[in-house]
Write a protein that holds these residues in place. Structure first.
Motif, short mmCIF file in Angstrom:
data_model
loop_
_atom_site.label_atom_id
_atom_site.label_comp_id
_atom_site.label_asym_id
_atom_site.label_seq_id
_atom_site.Cartn_x
_atom_site.Cartn_y
_atom_site.Cartn_z
N SER A 19 0.85 -1.19 0.00
CA SER A 19 0.00 0.00 0.00
C SER A 19 0.89 1.24 0.00
O SER A 19 1.77 1.37 0.85
N GLY A 20 0.63 2.15 -0.94
CA GLY A 20 1.42 3.36 -1.07
C GLY A 20 1.14 4.40 -0.01
O GLY A 20 0.26 4.21 0.84
N PRO A 21 1.82 5.54 -0.06
CA PRO A 21 1.72 6.55 1.01
C PRO A 21 0.36 7.21 1.12
O PRO A 21 0.03 7.75 2.19
N THR A 22 -0.45 7.20 0.05
CA THR A 22 -1.78 7.83 0.14
C THR A 22 -2.90 6.80 0.30
O THR A 22 -4.08 7.17 0.26
N HIS A 23 -2.55 5.55 0.48
CA HIS A 23 -3.54 4.50 0.75
C HIS A 23 -4.07 4.68 2.16
O HIS A 23 -3.36 5.13 3.07
N TRP A 24 -5.34 4.34 2.38
CA TRP A 24 -5.93 4.52 3.71
C TRP A 24 -5.19 3.75 4.79
O TRP A 24 -5.12 4.20 5.94
N GLN A 25 -4.61 2.59 4.44
CA GLN A 25 -3.85 1.85 5.45
C GLN A 25 -2.64 2.66 5.91
O GLN A 25 -2.36 2.75 7.12
N SER A 26 -1.93 3.26 4.96
CA SER A 26 -0.76 4.08 5.30
C SER A 26 -1.18 5.29 6.13
O SER A 26 -0.48 5.69 7.08
N LEU A 27 -2.30 5.90 5.78
CA LEU A 27 -2.78 7.07 6.52
C LEU A 27 -3.21 6.69 7.93
O LEU A 27 -3.03 7.48 8.87
N PHE A 161 -16.63 2.58 -5.01
CA PHE A 161 -15.30 3.12 -4.70
C PHE A 161 -14.18 2.27 -5.28
O PHE A 161 -13.10 2.20 -4.68
N GLY A 162 -14.42 1.62 -6.39
CA GLY A 162 -13.36 0.87 -7.04
C GLY A 162 -12.80 -0.21 -6.13
O GLY A 162 -13.55 -0.94 -5.47
N HIS A 163 -11.48 -0.26 -6.06
CA HIS A 163 -10.81 -1.28 -5.23
C HIS A 163 -10.60 -0.79 -3.80
O HIS A 163 -9.86 -1.41 -3.05
N ILE A 164 -11.26 0.29 -3.44
CA ILE A 164 -11.17 0.89 -2.09
C ILE A 164 -9.70 1.08 -1.71
O ILE A 164 -9.20 0.54 -0.71
N ASN A 165 -9.02 1.84 -2.54
CA ASN A 165 -7.59 2.08 -2.33
C ASN A 165 -7.28 3.56 -2.53
O ASN A 165 -8.18 4.41 -2.46
N ALA A 166 -6.02 3.88 -2.81
CA ALA A 166 -5.62 5.27 -2.96
C ALA A 166 -6.29 5.95 -4.15
O ALA A 166 -6.46 7.18 -4.16
N ASP A 167 -6.69 5.16 -5.15
CA ASP A 167 -7.35 5.74 -6.33
C ASP A 167 -8.83 6.01 -6.11
O ASP A 167 -9.48 6.57 -6.99
N SER A 168 -9.36 5.64 -4.96
CA SER A 168 -10.80 5.77 -4.71
C SER A 168 -11.20 7.14 -4.20
O SER A 168 -12.39 7.42 -4.07
N GLY A 169 -10.21 7.98 -3.86
CA GLY A 169 -10.52 9.32 -3.37
C GLY A 169 -11.17 9.35 -2.01
O GLY A 169 -11.99 10.22 -1.72
N ILE A 170 -10.80 8.41 -1.14
CA ILE A 170 -11.43 8.32 0.18
C ILE A 170 -10.50 8.79 1.31
O ILE A 170 -10.85 8.71 2.48
#
Length: 222
Positions: A19-27, A161-170
């Motif tokens: 998971s990248g830096p803007t993924h909800w897990q990283s946040l 929300f797509g794959h519920i990841n950083a690209d989902s805008g959440i």
């Protein structure tokens, strides 16, 4: 959601490619003081047995029950660990939030996650929530619903929300934080205090000794 609503340590389990830096897990790992990632290794070419072993080691290292926040292929890795875990090991899990698990058959067709066989079924006393998205490119909602039946988990459709990841805008995904907090055991109510129960339990005895009640009872008998 304020971080004080999470009362357990969180272990995040990412999926394929990490998971990248803007993924909800990283946040979440930045937001919550007691939140850390399970380093699974071989993020681009995962080995199921190695991932399961690393999850087992991370959970065994904890002294108190933890909350699991898994995403994508990490959900399947956690499910494989949970299916083979002992009751003692399972008791280390306060709850598990399993988000957007992909269809493994689709990944295998793309020559990814080849070591992952279909996840086993199990029953559980550990509260789990399995989260799907209406337009996840890696899993149909119906597939995730079926997985929730196999994993004895509550099913939640989070919306488109797509794959519920950083690209989902959440961003840090407040709704996910709410779901995670909901998995925690409810605090014991104040009336669970034994002393209060003893005092309350004595009240009927005092009522029965009230002479007014004795009069009414004798009147009924006559």
């Amino acid at each position: 959601m304020h971080s004080s609503t999470i009362n357990h340590k969180i272990l995040t389990i990412p999926g394929l490619y990490n998971s990248g830096p803007t993924h909800w897990q990283s946040l979440w790992e930045q937001k919550f003081l007691a939140c850390e990632r399970v380093e699974l290794g071989n993020w681009n070419d995962p080995d199921k047995d190695e991932w399961v072993a690393r999850i087992a080691a991370a959970i065994a290292a904890e002294n108190e029950p933890v909350l699991i926040a898994a995403h994508s292929l990490g959900c399947h890795a956690f499910a494989h660990w949970f299916a083979q875990a002992s009751g003692f090991a399972r008791a280390r899990i306060a709850g598990a939030l399993l988000v957007a698990p992909p269809e493994l058959s689709q990944l295998r067709r793309d020559n990814r996650a080849m070591s992952f066989a279909d996840s086993p079924s199990f029953t559980s006393r550990v509260p789990m929530v399995l989260v799907a998205s209406d337009n996840d490119p890696y899993a149909k909602t119906s597939h995730v619903w079926r997985l929730s039946r196999h994993w004895d988990a509550r099913f939640v459709n989070a919306g488109p929300f797509g794959h519920i990841n950083a690209d989902s805008g959440i961003a840090d995904w407040p709704y996910g934080q709410y779901l995670l907090a909901s998995l925690q055991p409810a605090p014991a109510p104040a009336l669970a205090d034994e002393a209060l129960w003893l005092r309350a339990g004595d009240w009927p005895n005092r009522v029965r000794r009230d002479p007014r009640f004795e009069f009414r009872e004798s009147a009924q008998r006559s």
